[in-house]
Design a protein around this motif. Structure first.
Motif, mmCIF file in Angstrom:
data_model
loop_
_atom_site.group_PDB
_atom_site.id
_atom_site.type_symbol
_atom_site.label_atom_id
_atom_site.label_comp_id
_atom_site.label_asym_id
_atom_site.label_seq_id
_atom_site.Cartn_x
_atom_site.Cartn_y
_atom_site.Cartn_z
ATOM 1 N N GLY A 4 -13.492 40.592 -32.733
ATOM 2 C CA GLY A 4 -13.806 39.226 -32.336
ATOM 3 C C GLY A 4 -15.283 38.901 -32.419
ATOM 4 N N ILE A 5 -16.066 39.758 -33.068
ATOM 5 C CA ILE A 5 -17.485 39.475 -33.304
ATOM 6 C C ILE A 5 -17.620 38.984 -34.747
ATOM 7 C CG2 ILE A 5 -19.823 40.391 -33.322
ATOM 8 C CD1 ILE A 5 -18.479 40.310 -30.559
ATOM 9 N N ILE A 6 -17.855 37.695 -34.902
ATOM 10 C CA ILE A 6 -17.927 37.098 -36.238
ATOM 11 C C ILE A 6 -19.152 37.618 -36.973
ATOM 12 C CG2 ILE A 6 -18.055 34.942 -37.542
ATOM 13 C CD1 ILE A 6 -15.425 35.417 -35.989
ATOM 14 N N GLY A 79 -14.370 24.239 -50.094
ATOM 15 C CA GLY A 79 -15.637 23.849 -49.489
ATOM 16 C C GLY A 79 -15.681 24.066 -47.990
ATOM 17 N N ASP A 80 -14.505 24.144 -47.349
ATOM 18 C CA ASP A 80 -14.482 24.424 -45.920
ATOM 19 C C ASP A 80 -15.045 25.823 -45.651
ATOM 20 O OD1 ASP A 80 -13.346 21.994 -45.447
ATOM 21 O OD2 ASP A 80 -11.333 22.753 -45.043
ATOM 22 N N VAL A 81 -15.654 25.972 -44.489
ATOM 23 C CA VAL A 81 -16.276 27.238 -44.112
ATOM 24 C C VAL A 81 -15.446 27.900 -43.016
ATOM 25 C CG1 VAL A 81 -18.341 28.317 -43.133
ATOM 26 C CG2 VAL A 81 -18.562 26.430 -44.760
ATOM 27 N N LEU A 82 -15.198 29.207 -43.157
ATOM 28 C CA LEU A 82 -14.384 29.953 -42.216
ATOM 29 C C LEU A 82 -15.191 31.055 -41.541
ATOM 30 C CD1 LEU A 82 -11.125 30.424 -44.351
ATOM 31 C CD2 LEU A 82 -11.758 28.502 -42.883
ATOM 32 N N ASN A 83 -14.784 31.410 -40.320
ATOM 33 C CA ASN A 83 -15.371 32.556 -39.622
ATOM 34 C C ASN A 83 -14.780 33.836 -40.196
ATOM 35 O OD1 ASN A 83 -16.786 30.866 -37.815
ATOM 36 N ND2 ASN A 83 -15.036 30.767 -36.438
ATOM 37 N N ILE A 84 -15.640 34.784 -40.542
ATOM 38 C CA ILE A 84 -15.187 36.004 -41.217
ATOM 39 C C ILE A 84 -15.587 37.250 -40.414
ATOM 40 C CG2 ILE A 84 -15.296 37.387 -43.324
ATOM 41 C CD1 ILE A 84 -14.005 34.642 -43.721
ATOM 42 N N GLU A 85 -14.630 38.193 -40.316
ATOM 43 C CA GLU A 85 -14.920 39.515 -39.751
ATOM 44 C C GLU A 85 -14.192 40.573 -40.567
ATOM 45 O OE1 GLU A 85 -14.382 42.327 -35.771
ATOM 46 O OE2 GLU A 85 -13.623 40.278 -35.734
ATOM 47 N N ARG A 86 -14.940 41.568 -41.038
ATOM 48 C CA ARG A 86 -14.325 42.731 -41.676
ATOM 49 C C ARG A 86 -13.643 43.583 -40.615
ATOM 50 N NH1 ARG A 86 -17.021 44.685 -46.432
ATOM 51 N NH2 ARG A 86 -15.668 46.506 -46.156
ATOM 52 N N ALA A 144 -13.246 34.400 -32.835
ATOM 53 C CA ALA A 144 -14.374 34.780 -31.978
ATOM 54 C C ALA A 144 -13.881 35.155 -30.583
ATOM 55 C CB ALA A 144 -15.378 33.640 -31.882
ATOM 56 N N SER A 145 -14.276 36.312 -30.108
ATOM 57 C CA SER A 145 -13.894 36.782 -28.781
ATOM 58 C C SER A 145 -14.685 36.032 -27.718
ATOM 59 C CB SER A 145 -14.173 38.293 -28.665
ATOM 60 O OG SER A 145 -13.995 38.741 -27.347
ATOM 61 N N LEU A 146 -13.973 35.349 -26.825
ATOM 62 C CA LEU A 146 -14.630 34.531 -25.811
ATOM 63 C C LEU A 146 -13.971 34.718 -24.451
ATOM 64 C CD1 LEU A 146 -15.003 31.216 -27.831
ATOM 65 C CD2 LEU A 146 -16.824 32.832 -27.274
ATOM 66 N N THR A 147 -14.777 34.525 -23.401
ATOM 67 C CA THR A 147 -14.282 34.570 -22.033
ATOM 68 C C THR A 147 -13.782 33.184 -21.636
ATOM 69 O OG1 THR A 147 -15.864 36.312 -21.463
ATOM 70 C CG2 THR A 147 -14.884 35.084 -19.639
ATOM 71 N N ILE A 148 -12.616 33.147 -21.008
ATOM 72 C CA ILE A 148 -12.035 31.885 -20.573
ATOM 73 C C ILE A 148 -12.759 31.387 -19.327
ATOM 74 C CG2 ILE A 148 -9.924 30.729 -19.809
ATOM 75 C CD1 ILE A 148 -9.833 31.715 -22.687
ATOM 76 N N GLY A 149 -13.035 30.083 -19.294
ATOM 77 C CA GLY A 149 -13.645 29.463 -18.118
ATOM 78 C C GLY A 149 -12.560 28.858 -17.235
ATOM 79 N N GLU A 150 -12.655 27.571 -16.995
ATOM 80 C CA GLU A 150 -11.654 26.911 -16.155
ATOM 81 C C GLU A 150 -10.340 26.729 -16.908
ATOM 82 O OE1 GLU A 150 -12.677 23.592 -13.693
ATOM 83 O OE2 GLU A 150 -14.829 24.006 -13.890
ATOM 84 N N LEU A 167 -23.695 31.113 -35.223
ATOM 85 C CA LEU A 167 -23.082 32.092 -36.117
ATOM 86 C C LEU A 167 -21.613 31.820 -36.411
ATOM 87 C CD1 LEU A 167 -24.663 35.429 -34.814
ATOM 88 C CD2 LEU A 167 -25.364 34.030 -36.766
ATOM 89 N N THR A 168 -21.039 30.782 -35.808
ATOM 90 C CA THR A 168 -19.634 30.463 -36.033
ATOM 91 C C THR A 168 -19.457 28.965 -36.278
ATOM 92 O OG1 THR A 168 -19.004 29.934 -33.738
ATOM 93 C CG2 THR A 168 -19.088 32.270 -34.331
#
Length: 204
Positions: A4-6, A79-86, A144-150, A167-168
């Motif tokens: 989950g780290i882009i 043309g669209d841009v995507l988040n990539i992780e190997r 992308a790895s994220l912490t949930i808020g409310e 970066l994303t």
């Protein structure tokens, strides 16, 4: 597996639409191309795809109809841009959390509040998935790895620090956009197990 780290954002260079199959041509550069082998796994907006071919700096990935139905890749254009992780390698630092690249659902961006230092994003989703989305828990949003808020009845929020914003693609989409969501597998396993045990108990 992924963390989950882009690692980069990459544009779609070509898109060939066939019956029940789309072939994405992604323009990769730098570390994304290093030792990239045919058959390797690469996450695109959190979706695990397999390298199907490569010519110079264009890498090709096939996307099945079922994946298109569940994910936002079906909305993509050249043309669209995507988040990539190997895919992660043994010995790599795990800075996020372990992901499979299997998207569970889509969530719609319904509210954004941005300041000079951070952004708050609110998403709506099908209420049936909310039992897996807990405050201070984790989810992968477009990879992308994220912490949930409310958390509400059918919505949840996340906060983006400047690093994540830069970066994303998370903070660049319009309201109404659909994001890919992979829920935390451990949370899902615990919730499903408790539900099954409680259901069996009440049946006795």
């Amino acid at each position: 597996m992924f963390t989950g780290i882009i690692q980069a954002m990459a544009p779609i260079a070509s898109l060939e639409k066939q019956d029940n199959l789309w072939r994405f041509g992604m323009k990769f550069s730098g570390a994304l191309l290093e030792n990239l082998q045919h058959g390797a796994s690469v996450a695109h907006n959190g979706v695990c795809l397999t390298v199907a071919g490569q010519t110079s700096d264009i890498v090709y990935f096939d996307v099945m109809d079922e994946t298109l139905k569940v994910t936002n890749l079906s909305q993509c254009q050249v043309g669209d841009v995507l988040n990539i992780e190997r895919a992660m390698r043994y010995g790599d630092e795990v800075g996020g959390h372990i992901l499979s690249g299997h998207v569970a659902m889509g969530a719609t961006l319904i509210e954004r509040e941005a300041t000079d230092t951070n952004s708050r994003l609110r998403f709506s989703c099908d209420e049936k998935w909310m039992k897996y989305i807990l405050p201070k828990g984790f989810a992968a949003i477009d990879g992308a790895s994220l912490t949930i808020g409310e958390v509400g009845k059918n919505w949840f929020e996340v906060y983006l620090i400047p690093e994540t914003r830069s970066l994303t693609t998370l903070d660049s989409k319009l309201l109404g956009s659909v994001y890919n969501i992979e829920i935390d597998s451990q949370t899902q396993a615990i919730v499903d197990t408790v539900e099954r045990v409680m259901a069996q108990k009440f049946q006795q």
